[in-house]
Design a protein around this motif. Sequence first.
Motif, short mmCIF file in Angstrom:
data_model
loop_
_atom_site.label_atom_id
_atom_site.label_comp_id
_atom_site.label_asym_id
_atom_site.label_seq_id
_atom_site.Cartn_x
_atom_site.Cartn_y
_atom_site.Cartn_z
N ARG A 159 0.83 -1.21 0.00
CA ARG A 159 0.00 0.00 0.00
C ARG A 159 0.86 1.26 0.00
O ARG A 159 0.50 2.26 -0.63
CB ARG A 159 -0.93 -0.01 1.21
N ASP A 160 1.97 1.27 0.72
CA ASP A 160 2.91 2.39 0.63
C ASP A 160 4.06 1.96 -0.28
O ASP A 160 5.19 1.74 0.16
CB ASP A 160 3.40 2.84 2.01
N THR A 198 5.05 -0.69 5.77
CA THR A 198 4.46 -1.61 6.75
C THR A 198 2.98 -1.85 6.49
O THR A 198 2.32 -2.54 7.28
CB THR A 198 4.62 -1.06 8.18
N CYS A 199 2.44 -1.30 5.40
CA CYS A 199 1.02 -1.41 5.10
C CYS A 199 0.82 -2.28 3.87
O CYS A 199 1.42 -2.02 2.82
CB CYS A 199 0.42 -0.02 4.86
N GLU A 207 -6.97 -4.78 4.39
CA GLU A 207 -5.75 -4.05 4.74
C GLU A 207 -5.08 -4.66 5.97
O GLU A 207 -5.74 -5.14 6.89
CB GLU A 207 -6.07 -2.58 5.00
N ASP A 243 -1.73 -3.86 8.68
CA ASP A 243 -0.64 -3.01 9.18
C ASP A 243 0.27 -3.91 10.02
O ASP A 243 -0.11 -4.34 11.12
CB ASP A 243 -1.18 -1.86 10.01
N ARG A 256 4.36 -4.83 11.46
CA ARG A 256 5.75 -4.43 11.64
C ARG A 256 6.63 -5.31 10.78
O ARG A 256 6.31 -6.47 10.54
CB ARG A 256 6.18 -4.58 13.10
N GLN A 288 6.91 -10.42 10.18
CA GLN A 288 5.97 -9.30 10.05
C GLN A 288 4.76 -9.51 10.97
O GLN A 288 3.67 -9.86 10.52
CB GLN A 288 5.54 -9.15 8.59
N ALA A 300 1.68 -8.54 13.66
CA ALA A 300 0.67 -7.50 13.85
C ALA A 300 0.60 -7.14 15.33
O ALA A 300 1.00 -7.93 16.20
CB ALA A 300 -0.68 -7.98 13.35
N SER A 328 -5.24 -6.28 17.48
CA SER A 328 -5.61 -5.32 16.44
C SER A 328 -6.43 -6.00 15.34
O SER A 328 -6.52 -7.22 15.27
CB SER A 328 -4.36 -4.70 15.81
N SER A 330 -5.56 -6.06 12.30
CA SER A 330 -4.60 -6.78 11.46
C SER A 330 -4.27 -8.15 12.04
O SER A 330 -4.08 -9.12 11.29
CB SER A 330 -3.31 -5.96 11.31
#
Length: 268
Positions: A161-162, A218-219, A227, A229, A231, A248, A250, A254, A256
């Motif tokens: 996403r980013d 991270t997105c 979606e 999010d 780390r 990675q 979450a 959350s 995620s």
Amino acid sequence: MNGDRNTALGAFLRTRRALVRPEQAGLSTAGRRRVPGLRRDEVALLAGLSAGYYARLEQGHERPTRQTVESLKHALRLDESATVELHRLARPAARDRRERVSPHLLVLLGDWTAAPAYVLGRSGDVLARNALAAALHNRFVHRDNLHRMIFLDPAGPEFFRDWTATARAAVHDLRQVAGQTADERGLRELVGELAIASPRFRGLWAEPEPRGQVRPGTCFFHPDVGELDLRTEVFPITSAPGQRLVAQPAEPGSRSADALVLLSTLAA
């Protein structure tokens, strides 16, 4: 070409030329045609290759250069996904040079179920994944190398996403590796492939190295769970210099974290 014949590449080329009508390529359709689509000599003409060389490609006796792959891409009118596949098939398996993951690390990956985790080689090759990382990356055609996933795979722009932050971090990583192992053939070929096939990579590679720390994105987005999010934690593997374990997770509790549980369930 040394070693086994590249029969998969030959089959791909035969299938793709059968899909192109002569009139699409600006060729005459007069007279009787014995094959659907283009003939071998017509593909060779359109790609600027000799008929004999192209015939050897279809027979699996030659490995095309990056320039040849680009010429075939235009001659066969390949879309983005098919071009990715052609680049993949054109690369040698290189089993004797492939980095290996230790059995102990493979066991650790198999036991790690709470977060996606995978092992990267020196040039970003994805050497191993746990089940959750395999599910997270299941829409990618390019699964063998993280940089190809980012810059060449049709799924990349949606998944990351980013994307810009991810791409800048990937270029930074490649520069760091190139500074340490500049004479490695596989790394040079990877950079050359990305530069030819991805204008966005060319632009970032030509930019000056940014100052300060470069962090990956991270997105993420997975069409089955939405979606995410996460780390991104990177751990050097001391027993195999150059290899890295990427995890990675979450944030506990959350949305995620719930999405990762759902993804794991869907994959199972």
